[in-house]
Design a protein around this motif. Sequence first.
Motif, PDB file in Angstrom:
ATOM      1  N   ASN A 188      -5.425  -1.671   7.131  1.00  0.00           N
ATOM      2  CA  ASN A 188      -4.283  -0.775   6.986  1.00  0.00           C
ATOM      3  C   ASN A 188      -4.769   0.598   6.551  1.00  0.00           C
ATOM      4  OD1 ASN A 188      -2.547  -3.048   7.310  1.00  0.00           O
ATOM      5  ND2 ASN A 188      -2.678  -3.471   5.120  1.00  0.00           N
ATOM      6  N   ALA A 205      -3.728   5.718   1.460  1.00  0.00           N
ATOM      7  CA  ALA A 205      -4.130   4.340   1.206  1.00  0.00           C
ATOM      8  C   ALA A 205      -5.282   3.981   2.141  1.00  0.00           C
ATOM      9  CB  ALA A 205      -2.962   3.377   1.411  1.00  0.00           C
ATOM     10  N   ASN A 207      -7.497   0.844   3.108  1.00  0.00           N
ATOM     11  CA  ASN A 207      -7.247  -0.584   2.909  1.00  0.00           C
ATOM     12  C   ASN A 207      -7.761  -1.394   4.095  1.00  0.00           C
ATOM     13  OD1 ASN A 207      -4.235  -2.626   2.720  1.00  0.00           O
ATOM     14  ND2 ASN A 207      -6.224  -2.995   1.820  1.00  0.00           N
ATOM     15  N   LYS A 484       2.137  -0.804   0.050  1.00  0.00           N
ATOM     16  CA  LYS A 484       0.764  -1.200   0.345  1.00  0.00           C
ATOM     17  C   LYS A 484       0.480  -2.646  -0.043  1.00  0.00           C
ATOM     18  CE  LYS A 484      -3.327  -2.348  -0.626  1.00  0.00           C
ATOM     19  NZ  LYS A 484      -2.967  -3.372   0.313  1.00  0.00           N
TER      20      LYS A 484
END
Length: 693
Positions: A188, A205, A207, A484
């Motif tokens: 992600n 973010a 990820n 998230k």
Amino acid sequence: MKKSLPFALILLILFSCQRVLKPSGWDTSQIEIVRDEFGVPHIFGKRDADVAYGLAWAHAEDDFETIQKTVLAGKALAGRVFGEQGAGVDFFVHLLETKEIARKNYESTFSPEFKKVLEGYAAGLNDYALAHPEEVFYSPAFPINPKEILSAYILSLAQMSGADRAVQQIVNGQVDLIPVDSNPKGSNAIALHSSRTDSGETFLAINSHQPLEGPVAWYEAHLQSEEGWNILGGLFPGGSMIFHGVNEHLGWAHTVNFPDFLDLYQLEINPEDEDEYRVDGEWLELESKYVWLKVRLWDWITLPVPKKVWKSIYGPTLVTEQGAFSIRFGALQRVGAPEQWWRMNKAKNFAEWEAAMNTMQLTNFNTVYADKYDTIFYVSNGLLPKRTPGFDYSGTVPGNTLQSLWSEFHSFSELPQQVNPPSGYLFNTNHSPFKASSFADNLNPEDYPVEMGYILRDNNRSMRFRELMADTGRLSYEEFKKIKFDQTLPKKLTFRTDMEALFQLDTLKYPELATQIKTLATWDKSAGVESEGAALFAFVYYYWWDEFAKTGRSFETVLTEAEAVQGIEAAKTHFETHFGKSLVPLGEYQKLVRGDKALALWGIDDVIAAMRSTPWEKGMRKGAQGESYIMLVKFGEGLPEIETINVYGASNRPGSPHYSDQMEYFLNRKLKPMSLDKETVLKSAKRTYRPGI
């Protein structure tokens, strides 16, 4: 008659031809390794090359074993240590000629400045190996030089381009379509513009959902030199810079993408001469050579095994009973990815970062970018060939015409990309690059050549993200974090296998499974540790995943009612056998395992906070791939605010206090604050030292 050379003289000559591992003489007084309370290394050096030396040393302290596996693979020496399995890697290296490509292109590809970085990294590894001979798997593997490091990079990027799957398909006699990775590495990446946050900061973010252990598991490091290198983020064993992370000005996240990077060609072999193939009516010679694979057997003998490899104008070639097939992809033609990453590491603004991307050396990856100057950006990056229309490049391409042979790549500007869309957000979860923002802002796939081969589909994570992310309004940082860490499937499932039959079973028709049917029917699609529905669904999901793999059935299928019942029956039997009850919570069935720790683990495949597990012991499963290294960033005034966590810890050594000290944080979704400021790092340092001291 000439006298033969004395045996002792022959040995002397042979040994004089061997490379000898000697101290590099590197001035380590210019290098500091600072370990924080979690053992994460912060490397400070005068020059970039000093930092690279320090990174090699610190990473070797934490995981020399895995780094050596990368080194051995790049040098085609894995078979000498790991036997038949390692020899398979060596064959792949010889087939692709990664060592030869590295030697041929090293001088012309890299700048003098970056060569010093690779030289520093190689020196750090060699000096560590010299200082710790008891840890060395195979002493002739050292010293390693920058060209051999480059070979390992080429090999890794070739695998990420699908070359390993294509070779496996050819060897298995199953040539048709290039197979989709049966164990894809999901990730992600989310960028939220300052106009969409209540604090006026830009959020990022990072990820990536990598394997939790092994050669492509994340290692966290902070690199800072007096030459302007200051970045924190993740890299893989053998990496000499940060692959994705954040510096004082900007940051970016990579996710795996799936356009058509590689073409598989079938050659037309001359029936009267197997060493010739036809191209546009002309017979060309099929180049061939024997390579020797040194395979370790037991602990006391290494057996040389000859293997033949071929090459055509299309690329590396294999000849099988099914025919002769060549593979062609960009990772063997442009090898400057390490320097591109390094220049991305050091970029001070979007223009400099984009200039690094424009060099088009990095072979693949979606990339989501954000900075402190109110810019967010997304690109589905890759070396995508400029192909002649008219061929089905998703399948096997005819290798008997120059019309199918490409030699150029699309430029960076021709790739799907967006900057600062009106919606104020960009994201990717390995889904279609044409669905990276709000529907009103998305790109039109018809504006891009179909030969690029981009996927158009969503996945569960992209669908769920849209359920959570409004197209208007402002989000707090806590709301951003909540998205998230979300672990719920979307209302409409989009697994590659349609599993709706699981939720449509009639308890009257299957009374012996009534409890399980009701559990799935009322399951909220969330994957918390207390969820019995998640555990039941996970068992059935993995059950059919394994069955499809065994039979070769495509994952793009529909689960029938009978198969849904079969999976649930198998789950009931499994749970009763191993747990003494017909239903179990997910955290009892699935564990995060490291050393003597086995902790309840949340997550299933393709939720945003995803986790894929493998069979472990006593009927349980253990986490293997998914949430691993997590970085969340806020860009505002001054240095970015950074929080990170890694799945286990900074060290891969069981005796280290940092072998598993981040596990509880990870499971509780607690992040640790990190800083790019040297003074701040030194104030809280637990240990400061120089390499070798």
